[in-house]
Motif scaffolding. Structure first.
Motif, PDB file in Angstrom:
ATOM      1  N   GLU A 180     -13.379  18.285  32.633  1.00 40.80           N
ATOM      2  CA  GLU A 180     -11.957  17.972  32.365  1.00 40.80           C
ATOM      3  C   GLU A 180     -11.564  16.604  32.904  1.00 40.80           C
ATOM      4  OE1 GLU A 180      -9.576  20.904  34.291  1.00 40.80           O
ATOM      5  OE2 GLU A 180     -10.117  22.446  32.800  1.00 40.80           O
ATOM      6  N   ASN A 181     -12.197  16.219  34.002  1.00 35.20           N
ATOM      7  CA  ASN A 181     -11.765  14.993  34.686  1.00 35.20           C
ATOM      8  C   ASN A 181     -12.700  13.808  34.480  1.00 35.20           C
ATOM      9  OD1 ASN A 181      -9.258  15.605  36.422  1.00 35.20           O
ATOM     10  ND2 ASN A 181     -10.584  17.412  36.628  1.00 35.20           N
ATOM     11  N   ASN A 182     -13.677  13.947  33.596  1.00 38.20           N
ATOM     12  CA  ASN A 182     -14.630  12.865  33.348  1.00 38.20           C
ATOM     13  C   ASN A 182     -15.433  12.507  34.591  1.00 38.20           C
ATOM     14  OD1 ASN A 182     -13.429  12.716  30.762  1.00 38.20           O
ATOM     15  ND2 ASN A 182     -11.939  11.209  31.471  1.00 38.20           N
TER      16      ASN A 182
ATOM     17  N   GLN B 130      -3.753   9.561  36.198  1.00 38.06           N
ATOM     18  CA  GLN B 130      -5.103   8.997  36.157  1.00 38.06           C
ATOM     19  C   GLN B 130      -5.677   9.014  34.753  1.00 38.06           C
ATOM     20  OE1 GLN B 130      -6.944   9.965  40.446  1.00 38.06           O
ATOM     21  NE2 GLN B 130      -7.955  10.899  38.709  1.00 38.06           N
ATOM     22  N   GLY B 131      -5.314  10.048  33.990  1.00 37.10           N
ATOM     23  CA  GLY B 131      -5.768  10.135  32.606  1.00 37.10           C
ATOM     24  C   GLY B 131      -5.220   8.963  31.798  1.00 37.10           C
TER      25      GLY B 131
ATOM     26  N   TYR C 198      -7.189   5.951  32.782  1.00 36.46           N
ATOM     27  CA  TYR C 198      -8.559   6.045  32.252  1.00 36.46           C
ATOM     28  C   TYR C 198      -8.574   5.633  30.784  1.00 36.46           C
ATOM     29  CZ  TYR C 198     -13.310   7.995  31.966  1.00 36.46           C
ATOM     30  OH  TYR C 198     -14.660   8.159  31.826  1.00 36.46           O
ATOM     31  N   SER C 199      -7.636   6.179  30.014  1.00 38.11           N
ATOM     32  CA  SER C 199      -7.607   5.861  28.579  1.00 38.11           C
ATOM     33  C   SER C 199      -7.260   4.393  28.363  1.00 38.11           C
ATOM     34  CB  SER C 199      -6.579   6.728  27.858  1.00 38.11           C
ATOM     35  OG  SER C 199      -6.863   8.070  28.103  1.00 38.11           O
TER      36      SER C 199
ATOM     37  N   THR D 270     -10.319   2.171  29.303  1.00 42.03           N
ATOM     38  CA  THR D 270     -11.410   2.230  28.327  1.00 42.03           C
ATOM     39  C   THR D 270     -10.975   1.577  27.015  1.00 42.03           C
ATOM     40  OG1 THR D 270     -10.790   4.532  27.912  1.00 42.03           O
ATOM     41  CG2 THR D 270     -12.698   4.179  29.304  1.00 42.03           C
TER      42      THR D 270
END
Ligand SMILES: Cc1cc2nc3c(=O)[nH]c(=O)nc-3n(C[C@H](O)[C@H](O)[C@H](O)COP(=O)(O)OP(=O)(O)OC[C@H]3O[C@@H](n4cnc5c(N)ncnc54)[C@H](O)[C@@H]3O)c2cc1C
Ligand SMILES: *[C@@H]1O[C@H](CO)[C@@H](O)[C@H](O)[C@H]1NC(C)=O
Ligand SMILES: *[C@@H]1O[C@H](CO)[C@@H](O)[C@H](O)[C@H]1NC(C)=O
Ligand SMILES: *[C@@H]1O[C@H](CO)[C@@H](O)[C@H](O)[C@H]1NC(C)=O
Ligand SMILES: *[C@@H]1O[C@H](CO)[C@@H](O)[C@H](O)[C@H]1NC(C)=O
Ligand SMILES: *[C@@H]1O[C@H](CO)[C@@H](O)[C@H](O)[C@H]1NC(C)=O
Ligand SMILES: *[C@@H]1O[C@H](CO)[C@@H](O)[C@H](O)[C@H]1NC(C)=O
Ligand SMILES: *[C@@H]1O[C@H](CO)[C@@H](O)[C@H](O)[C@H]1NC(C)=O
Length: 620
Positions: free
Chosen positions: A172-174, A200-201, A204-205, A208
Motif C-alpha cells: 500500500e505504501n510503496n 506522502q502519497g 510520491y505521485s 514521480t
C-alpha cells in the motif's frame, strides 16, 4: 549474573579488582578504572566507539574501557519514542560556528551528540547505506580495495537485523526492498515506521510525475530517486534502538570485560615517545584529572568535532597550530582538523491552502488525533508516533543530472578551477593534494545518475528539508586554546566553493517542479521562508546564503583516512601516521562525505574496523 569462575578468566584483571566491579559490571567509576588494566581504551562512546567495543570484547580475555563525555540517557520519551523526538537534552551545549563567510558571515549553533551511544541516541533514526560510487571512491582515495563497495557489503549485512514490514502495508505504501541485501542476524535492529501520512502519497505521485524514479532498495548502492527510509526502530516495542541498545545493553550483562565510564571527558592522549600508552581524563568539571593505561591501543572516537581537538591537544596536528599554543609536538600532521565536511541544509517552508490531513502537524494542532495516535502507539499498533516528530517517512533524492540535465556549464567551471583556490590561503600542500584527489572523484560522481547529490524530505504539512550531500567546500576544526573545555573553532566554510550554491539553486528549481505537479499543486502550496518573493536564480542564491544551515549534524572527515602525502591523518587500518598503538575509529576518519546519512555506514564500517584491529591482536 557473572560466575566467579568466569571472573578468573579475565585476562589482565586480578581477582580482587574484578570483585570490586560494581553491580552493573560494565558501568565503572574513576576509582574502579584506577585499579584495572586495559588492553584498549576508547575515547568517545558514540556510534563507532560502542560498536567497536562490542566486537573487541567478544574475546573475554580482552579488557576494553570506553570513556564518554556524556551521560547514559535516562530512557526519556524524547529518546525512545520517535514521535516525541527532541535531540537537545543530550547535545553539546552552545557549539557555535566561526563566521560563515559565504553565508553572510552568520555564526550558527550546531548540534552534536553528548551521550553514551552518541548520535545514534538523538538522531533522526534514518538508516541508509551510501552508494557504490561512495565506497569505490574511498577505495581509490585510500588505495585500498578493502574499502570498495563489494568488499564492505558483508560488513553491512553482518551489522544488521532487519525486520520486514507486513506485506500488505508495504504494498500500500510503496515500501520495497531486496531480501538478500539486508542482514537479519546482526545487532542493529531496524525496520520501517508502521504509519504513513496521506500527504506522502501526493508527494510520491508528484515527484514521480516529474521524472523521479522509485528506488527498489537503497541498499543496492543506487540511491537517486524516491523510497521509504528504513529506521533504527526496535520492531518489538517500537522504540529507538541506538548503539547503546544494540552494542551495549545487548551484551553488557555477559561482558564484565566491557567497561564504560560516562560523563567523563578525555583531555589528552598519553605517549611514551610516539607510542600511545593511555589517556588523561577529567574526573570532574573542576579539573581533577586521572589517567588510564592501555597495554595494546588507544582508539579515538570522539566525533568529527572533538577527535581533531583531542589529537591537537595531545600534540598530533599541524606544527604551526601546536606551536601557537605551546603544545609539545608529538607528530607534525598537517591534516588533523582539515577536510572537515557536513551536509548543509535548508527547510523550505510553505503555506498550504488545502493541506491534506492528518499530517505531521496534526500531533500538535489536533488533540484528538494526538491522543488517538499515542494510545495506538502504546498498544503497539500502527501510529504516527513511530515517525520522528516533524518528519515524513519518504526520502526523495536527486542526482546532479536529475537537476542539471545535460547542462554542463557549472560542471565545466568546476573542472577548470584550481583546487587550491577552494581552500584557505596557506593550506598545507599535502592537504591541497588530498582535496584535489577528492575533487577529481567528485567531478566524476556528478555524472553518476545513481548517486544522490541532495535529499528532500517533505514533512507533510509545512516544509521540505533540503540537504546537499556531496559538497565541494571544505572546512576545518582547530583548537582555540589548550583548555579541553574551550570548544575548537568550527569553520564549516559552507558554500565557499563556487559550485555548491548553483547546485543548490538547481535543486530548489527541481523542488519547484514537484510542487507545481498536479498532486502537490492540489494542496495549494505558497512559498514562504526563504523563497517568499524569490524568482530568479540570483534571488534563490541570495535566499540560500541567508538561510542555509551549515550542518545536518553529519560532521565528518576531519582526521581523514588518506595517504600521508594527501594530508591524511590515518592509514587505511586507521593507524595515526607517525605513531604506534593509536587509531582513529570514528566518522572523523571518513575521507569524504557520503551520499546520505552516516549512521548505517558507521555501523557497517565499524564491523570492518573491528576486524582489522582483531587481525593485529587476536589469535583466531
Ligand atoms: C540530531 C542528529 C540527527 C541525525 N540524524 C541522522 C539520521 O537520521 N541518519 C543518519 O544516518 N545520521 C544521522 N545523524 C548523524 C549520526 O548520528 C552520526 O554521524 C554518528 O553518530 C557518528 O558516529 P561517531 O561514533 O563517529 O560519533 P558520535 O556518535 O557523535 O560519537 C562521539 C562521542 O564522543 C564523545 N566525546 C567527544 N569528545 C569527547 C572527549 N574528549 N572525551 C570523551 N568523549 C568524548 C561525544 O560525547 C559523543 O558521544 C544525526 C546526528 C544528530 C546529532
Ligand atoms: C587514581 O590514582 C592516582 C594515583 O594513585 C591518584 O592520585 C588519584 O587520586 C586516583 N583517582 C581516583 C579517582 O581514585
Ligand atoms: C556560548 O558561546 C558563546 C560564544 O562562543 C560564549 O560567549 C558563551 O559564554 C557560551 N555560553 C556557555 C554557557 O558556554
Ligand atoms: C532480530 O530482531 C528480531 C525482532 O526484534 C528479534 O526477535 C531477533 O531475536 C533478532 N535477532 C538477533 C540475532 O538478534
Ligand atoms: C504509491 O505509488 C503509486 C504509483 O506511483 C502512487 O499513486 C501512490 O500515491 C503511492 N502511494 C504512497 C503512499 O506513496
Ligand atoms: C618507553 O619506551 C621505551 C622504548 O620502547 C621503553 O624502553 C620504556 O620502558 C618505555 N617507558 C615506559 C614508561 O613505558
Ligand atoms: C482531528 O482528529 C480526529 C481524529 O483523527 C479527526 O476525526 C478530526 O477530523 C480531526 N480534526 C481536524 C480539524 O482535522
Ligand atoms: C503563511 O501563513 C502565516 C500564518 O498564517 C502568515 O503569517 C504568512 O504571512 C503566510 N505567508 C505567505 C507567504 O502566505
Amino acid at each position: 549474573m557473572i560466575a566467579l569462575s568466569s571472573l578468573l578468566l579475565l585476562g589482565g584483571l586480578s581477582l580482587s579488582h574484578a570483585l570490586a566491579l560494581p553491580k552493573y559490571a560494565s558501568r565503572v567509576n574513576a576509582r574502579a578504572v584506577n585499579t584495572t588494566s586495559y588492553d584498549f581504551i576508547i575515547a568517545g562512546g558514540g556510534g563507532a566507539g560502542l560498536s567497536i567495543a562490542d566486537r573487541l570484547t567478544e574475546d573475554p580475555n580482552i579488557n576494553v574501557l570506553v570513556i564518554e563525555a556524556g551521560p547514559f540517557d535516562k530512557g526519556d520519551d524524547s529518546v525512545e519514542i520517535p514521535g516525541a523526538w527532541n535531540p537537545l537534552p543530550y547535545a553539546w551545549p552552545n557549539l557555535t560556528t566561526e563566521p560563515l563567510t559565504a553565508l553572510n558571515n552568520r555564526e550558527e549553533i550546531v548540534v552534536c551528540a553528548k551521550v553514551v551511544g552518541g548520535g545514534s541516541v538523538i538522531n533522526a533514526m534514518n538508516l541508509l547505506r551510501a552508494t557504490v560510487a561512495d565506497y569505490d571512491a574511498w577505495a581509490t582515495l585510500t588505495d585500498d580495495d578493502s574499502y570498495s563497495w563489494d568488499a564492505v557489503q558483508p560488513y553491512f549485512i553482518k551489522s544488521e537485523n532487519f525486520t520486514e514490514p507486513e506485506a500488505e502495508y508495504a504494498a500500500e505504501n510503496n515500501i520495497t526492498w531486496v531480501d538478500n541485501l539486508r542482514g537479519y542476524e546482526g545487532p542493529v535492529r531496524y525496520t520501517y515506521a508502521n504509519f504513513g501520512y496521506p500527504g506522502q502519497g501526493n508527494w510520491y505521485s508528484a515527484a514521480t510525475s516529474v521524472g523521479i524514479k522509485p528506488v527498489e532498495d537503497p541498499a543496492t548502492g543506487k540511491n537517486a530517486g524516491i523510497f521509504w527510509v528504513p529506521v533504527a526502530l526496535d520492531p518489538d516495542d517500537l522504540t529507538r534502538c541506538s548503539a547503546r541498545c544494540n552494542h551495549y545493553d545487548r551484551v553488557s550483562d555477559s561482558r564484565p570485560n566491557y567497561h564504560v565510564i560516562d560523563s567523563t571527558r578525555v583531555s589528552k592522549i598519553l605517549f611514551n615517545g610516539t607510542q600511545a600508552v593511555g589517556v588523561e581524563y577529567l574526573v570532574s568539571a573542576d579539573g581533577e584529572v586521572s589517567q588510564a593505561f592501555a597495554s595494546k591501543e588507544v582508539l579515538v572516537s570522539a566525533g568529527a568535532t572533538h577527535t581533531p581537538q583531542l589529537l591537537q591537544l595531545s600534540g598530533i596536528g599541524p606544527k604551526a597550530l601546536l606551536d601557537q599554543f605551546g603544545i609539545p609536538v608529538v607528530v607534525d600532521l598537517p591534516g588533523v582538523g582539515q577536510n572537515f565536511q557536513d551536509h548543509s541544509s535548508v527547510n523550505i517552508l510553505y503555506n498550504f491552502t488545502d493541506v491534506v490531513t492528518p499530517n505531521s502537524g496534526s500531533l500538535i494542532t489536533n488533540e484528538t488525533f494526538n491522543a488517538e495516535q499515542l494510545a495506538a502507539y502504546q498498544n503497539l499498533e500502527s501510529s504516527a508516533y513511530t515517525i520522528i516528530r516533524g518528519l515524513g517517512s519518504v526520502f526523495t533524492t536527486v542526482s546532479y543530472r536529475d537537476v542539471f540535465g545535460d547542462d554542463n556549464t557549472v560542471l565545466d567551471e568546476a573542472k577548470a578551477r584550481d583546487p587550491a583556490a577552494s581552500l584557505p590561503e596557506g593550506t598545507d600542500p599535502t592537504v591541497i593534494a588530498g582535496y584535489e584527489a577528492q575533487r577529481n572523484i567528485l567531478l566524476e560522481q556528478m555524472d553518476n545518475r545513481d548517486m544522490a547529490v541532495a535529499v528532500m524530505a517533505f514533512d507533510t504539512f509545512a516544509g521540505v528539508m533540503v540537504s546537499q550531500v556531496k559538497p565541494f567546500s571544505r572546512g576545518s576544526i582547530n583548537i582555540k586554546s589548550t583548555n579541553t573545555f574551550d570548544e575548537p573553532a568550527m569553520d564549516f566554510r559552507t558554500a565557499t566553493d563556487p559550485i555548491d550554491i548553483p547546485t543548490y539553486v538547481a535543486i530548489i528549481k527541481k523542488l519547484r517542479q514537484i510542487m507545481a505537479a498536479p498532486d502537490m499543486a492540489a494542496m495549494g502550496p505558497i512559498e514562504a521562508f526563504p523563497l517568499l518573493g524569490v524568482q530568479s536564480d540570483e534571488e534563490i542564491a541570495a535566499a540560500l546564503r541567508a538561510s542555509l544551515a551549515p550542518s545536518s549534524a553529519h560532521q565528518c572527515c576531519s582526521a581523514a583516512m588518506l595517504p600521508l602525502e594527501h594530508g591524511g591523518v590515518v592509514d587505511s587500518n586507521r593507524k595515526v601516521y607517525g605513531t604506534t598503538n593509536l587509531r582513529v575509529i570514528d566518522i572523523s576518519a571518513f575521507p569524504m562525505a557520503l551520499s546520505g546519512g552516516p549512521m548505517d555506514n558507521i555501523y557497517g564500517i565499524s564491523e570492518k574496523v573491528a576486524d582489522d584491529i582483531k587481525k593485529d591482536y587476536y589469535s583466531y
